[in-house]
Structures are given as structure tokens and as C-alpha cells.
Motif scaffolding. Structure first.
Motif: not given
Length: 259
Positions: A2, A4, A86-87, A89, A123, A211, A213
Motif C-alpha cells: 500500500v 498512501t 488517495n492510494q 493498493v 504519507r 508500515e 509513516r
């Protein structure tokens, strides 16, 4: 896998990315493509309605015939790429080895992700695995012992004393550089599944995820090469996380004890 975005793509950039993905996804066998659907609920008490509407996203899928029960087969997605403003996937249900999956992913997505990076910061970047362990025999005898590692710091200890359904969801955030953080997440669930033979089987579903961030306005100035290196690093971290959760005997059974 993913990615984002820190801010939504404009409609112009989104349409460009879809155009860039059409030939590359088709070449990799994701020939089933359709706009994303969502449910719209009208709560008017005099005339409530639930209807399906088109969302601002696109889904690319590879379909394969699978058995859904002892009397029927159906086309089901074995690989999919979902893109919205927005993303991005990507899911692969026929996982083999990381080098194979990573190579396929970047062959398919490099041009589109370059367009993303030229327009918006990132993000978060996430890599997640789902592993499932099925029990034969009496479901009431199913146990976490022999599957999940006792004493693991990311596993709740009460699960080893239960022969019923349970959950163990844990996670932690670690600082990487500056205000950026890395999330380590382990979600384990004992659940009942109905297989092709229509007989319920008890199973343990293990989700391992790492993940990155990015703080502030997100990661700017990224490249395909840097994102690929990040995903490679996340893969190594997820693998170590998996090995810290799964019992040594089960690791040997799946060939990871010395890998």
C-alpha cells in the motif's frame, strides 16, 4: 503493498495514471478492470434507499477459476490492483517469493508511481502479509500451541490456554529518522472457516505488517528506486516479525528456520 498519498490526486493526474496502468496491467494478466463501486444509503425515513454508485477509483484484477464448494466453481480474483486518488493498493493471493512479486509489481507500476511522485508527497508505505493455518480434526481441540510462539512479546499470553475463538492484536511505533515512525503490527485471530467441502474448519489467521509513516507534509522527492528499496526493507522487517511470532517447529515446517 500500500502506498498512501499525503494529499488526493487531481482528476487530471488520476486519469493519466489509469491510462499508464492500462497496458502494463493487461500485460501481467490483470485483464478484468472496472470502476470501484460503493453503497450509497439514503436515510430519508419516508423512502429509505440503498443503491450502488461508482466511486472515484479503478480496480484491475486477474481472475482464476476456483472451487467454492463441492458442487460449484467460480471466477475469483487471485491478484488485484486498486487505485484511487488517495492510494495504490496491490494484493496477490498466489504469493510465491518476494523477488518474483516485487519484480512483477514494479514492472506493472513504475510508470504510474513516477507520475504520483511527480505530483504529491507520500504519507505512508505499508507491506502486509496474511498467513493462515488450518486445523484438521475436532475444532474444540485446536490450539495456538505449536503454531504461535509462546513468550513472544507481541502475542497476548492468554491465547495458549484457550480452545475456543480468540484474538490477539498488538503493535508498536518506533521512530526512524526525525519525526517519521515505523509501525509494527501483529493481528492473530482464531476463527472458523467454511471450505469447499462445506465443513467448518478452525484456523489461525496471522496478519504481519510493517508500515513507514512520514510526518509533516509527507515524503517528498521520492523515486521509484527509493520506494522499491523501502519495500525491500519492509519485507525483511515483516519476515523477522513473522519469525518472532511463529513457533520454531512451524517455522521449520514452512522452511523458514534457516532462511
Amino acid at each position: 503493498m500500500v502506498i498512501t498519498f499525503a494529499e488526493p490526486l487531481t482528476s487530471l493526474v488520476f486519469r493519466r495514471i489509469i491510462r499508464e496502468l492500462e497496458p502494463t496491467t493487461f500485460a501481467k494478466g490483470l485483464t478484468n478492470r472496472q470502476p470501484m463501486q460503493m453503497l450509497s444509503v439514503n436515510l430519508n425515513p419516508t423512502a429509505p434507499q440503498v443503491q450502488q454508485t461508482v466511486a472515484n477509483g479503478m480496480q484491475f484484477q486477474k481472475l482464476s477459476v476456483v472451487r467454492v464448494n463441492e458442487d460449484a466453481v467460480a471466477n475469483k480474483a487471485v491478484e488485484e490492483l486498486i487505485v484511487d486518488p488517495n492510494q495504490i493498493v496491490y494484493r496477490n493471493m498466489n504469493y510465491s517469493r518476494w523477488d518474483n512479486i516485487s519484480g512483477l509489481y514494479w514492472d506493472m507500476n513504475a510508470e504510474a508511481i513516477t507520475s504520483v511522485l511527480d505530483n504529491v508527497p507520500i504519507r505512508a508505505i505499508r507491506l502486509e502479509y496474511l498467513d493462515r493455518f488450518l486445523f484438521d480434526g475436532d475444532p474444540d481441540q485446536a490450539s495456538a500451541k505449536g503454531v504461535i510462539k509462546q513468550g513472544s512479546e507481541v502475542v497476548t499470553p492468554h491465547i495458549f490456554h484457550l480452545n475456543d475463538l480468540w484474538h490477539s492484536h498488538t503493535g508498536k511505533l518506533e521512530k526512524t529518522d526525525g519525526e517519521n515512525r515505523r509501525l509494527f503490527q501483529v493481528n492473530i485471530d482464531m476463527i472458523d472457516m467454511v471450505g469447499p467441502d462445506s465443513i467448518p474448519k478452525r484456523s489461525i489467521a496471522l496478519v504481519s505488517a510493517v508500515e513507514d509513516r512520514f510526518a509533516g507534509g509527507g515524503l517528498e522527492g521520492g523515486t521509484v528506486s527509493s520506494l522499491r528499496a523501502t519495500f525491500d526493507d519492509l519485507h525483511k522487517q515483516v519476515k523477522e516479525l513473522f519469525k518472532s511470532v511463529v513457533d520454531d517447529g512451524m517455522l521449520a515446517a514452512v522452511g523458514l528456520e534457516n532462511d
